[in-house]
Write an enzyme that holds these catalytic residues in place. Sequence first.
Site, PDB file in Angstrom:
ATOM      1  N   ASP A  67       0.821  -1.210   0.000  1.00 19.18           N
ATOM      2  CA  ASP A  67       0.000   0.000   0.000  1.00 19.18           C
ATOM      3  C   ASP A  67       0.856   1.261   0.000  1.00 19.18           C
ATOM      4  OD1 ASP A  67       0.902  -0.517   2.577  1.00 19.18           O
ATOM      5  OD2 ASP A  67      -1.067  -1.049   3.345  1.00 19.18           O
ATOM      6  N   ASN A 136      -7.725  -2.939  14.126  1.00 23.54           N
ATOM      7  CA  ASN A 136      -9.082  -3.310  13.697  1.00 23.54           C
ATOM      8  C   ASN A 136      -9.070  -4.505  12.746  1.00 23.54           C
ATOM      9  OD1 ASN A 136      -8.035  -2.276  11.356  1.00 23.54           O
ATOM     10  ND2 ASN A 136      -9.543  -0.633  11.092  1.00 23.54           N
ATOM     11  N   HIS A 138      -7.294  -4.923  10.036  1.00 24.15           N
ATOM     12  CA  HIS A 138      -7.066  -4.703   8.599  1.00 24.15           C
ATOM     13  C   HIS A 138      -5.795  -5.417   8.149  1.00 24.15           C
ATOM     14  CE1 HIS A 138      -4.803  -0.618   9.395  1.00 24.15           C
ATOM     15  NE2 HIS A 138      -3.924  -1.575   9.281  1.00 24.15           N
ATOM     16  N   GLU A 143      -9.792  -2.182   5.205  1.00 25.84           N
ATOM     17  CA  GLU A 143     -10.455  -1.886   6.467  1.00 25.84           C
ATOM     18  C   GLU A 143     -11.708  -2.765   6.595  1.00 25.84           C
ATOM     19  OE1 GLU A 143      -8.652  -0.195   8.307  1.00 25.84           O
ATOM     20  OE2 GLU A 143      -8.299   1.873   7.712  1.00 25.84           O
TER      21      GLU A 143
HETATM   22  C1  F6R Z   1       1.400  -1.607   6.110  1.00 27.89           C
HETATM   23  C2  F6R Z   1       0.099  -2.219   6.186  1.00 27.89           C
HETATM   24  C3  F6R Z   1      -0.701  -2.262   7.447  1.00 27.89           C
HETATM   25  C4  F6R Z   1       0.142  -2.517   8.706  1.00 27.89           C
HETATM   26  C5  F6R Z   1      -0.732  -2.440   9.954  1.00 27.89           C
HETATM   27  C6  F6R Z   1       0.066  -2.625  11.218  1.00 27.89           C
HETATM   28  O1  F6R Z   1       1.939  -1.710   4.810  1.00 27.89           O
HETATM   29  O2  F6R Z   1      -0.349  -2.682   5.206  1.00 27.89           O
HETATM   30  O3  F6R Z   1      -1.687  -3.257   7.339  1.00 27.89           O
HETATM   31  O4  F6R Z   1       0.743  -3.770   8.601  1.00 27.89           O
HETATM   32  O5  F6R Z   1      -1.387  -1.210  10.007  1.00 27.89           O
HETATM   33  O6  F6R Z   1       0.941  -1.543  11.393  1.00 27.89           O
HETATM   34  P1  F6R Z   1       2.042  -1.565  12.536  1.00 27.89           P
HETATM   35  O7  F6R Z   1       3.024  -2.625  12.159  1.00 27.89           O
HETATM   36  O8  F6R Z   1       2.674  -0.192  12.483  1.00 27.89           O
HETATM   37  O9  F6R Z   1       1.343  -1.864  13.800  1.00 27.89           O
END
Ligand code: F6R
Length: 241
Positions: A67, A136, A138, A143
């Site tokens: 992303d 959440n 994701h 989401e």
């Molecule tokens: C990042 C991504 C997100 C993160 C998630 C956890 O490329 O796709 O799904 O993996 O938000 O983020 P952290 O590791 O910062 O807790």
Amino acid sequence: MKVNIFKTASEIGEAVARIFVDEVKANPDCVLGLATGATPIPTYECIKKMHKDENISFKGVKTYNLDEYCDLPKSDKNSYYTFMHEQLFNGLDILEENVHFLDGNAVDCDAECKRYDNEINEAGGIDIQLLGIGNNAHIGFNEPAESFTDGSFKVKLTDSTIEANKIYFDENPMPHYALTMGVKQIMAAKKIILIATGPKKAEAIKNMVKGEVTPLVPASVLQEHNDVLIFLDEAAASLLD
Ligand code: F6R
């Protein structure tokens, strides 16, 4: 889903890096799907170290990131392009033309998403996809929603995701939109590795592993993939039996 529980994030980093580096050794032209965020940083540290210590070349490897934020210059310290170069790519001999991102500044986001999806298909699909998980549940920036998504698309980030990520943005407002790979596309990877560390992830992990498969818990779809490895520390695993 195979769940592995470790004491520390650095032990997870070591174990996951070993899987990636062994893949590169066995298949020097492999295609890797990569994630950003705090969670994969220990893994990226270990991959860089193994690359140097074991003299493993990444010149044939292609990478596709999950992303990218919209409307943030590539050069911004919070862009995922910059993050990946600082945390991983600058410490490898990977070729710049082999690292791929969605362009969050594209004028035509639909065309950009199609371009990305086609490129991944033309590369032969993703051999190993690395994932973190949102509080959440994701994955990528998929989401909680009414239905599972398909290919890459532009997403409005939820309040929960904005709350979790805005700490990185200091005085600048955090983007509220991003481009992300879709769920079906993530599920098309041959192997998936998901890492979660810390108590804030415990609820999402419980729902992902033990709950029903529902787009309201996007990561729960991983129950339907036949090669998923989950790496947790004790805090993230604390609500599992
Ligand atoms: C990042 C991504 C997100 C993160 C998630 C956890 O490329 O796709 O799904 O993996 O938000 O983020 P952290 O590791 O910062 O807790």
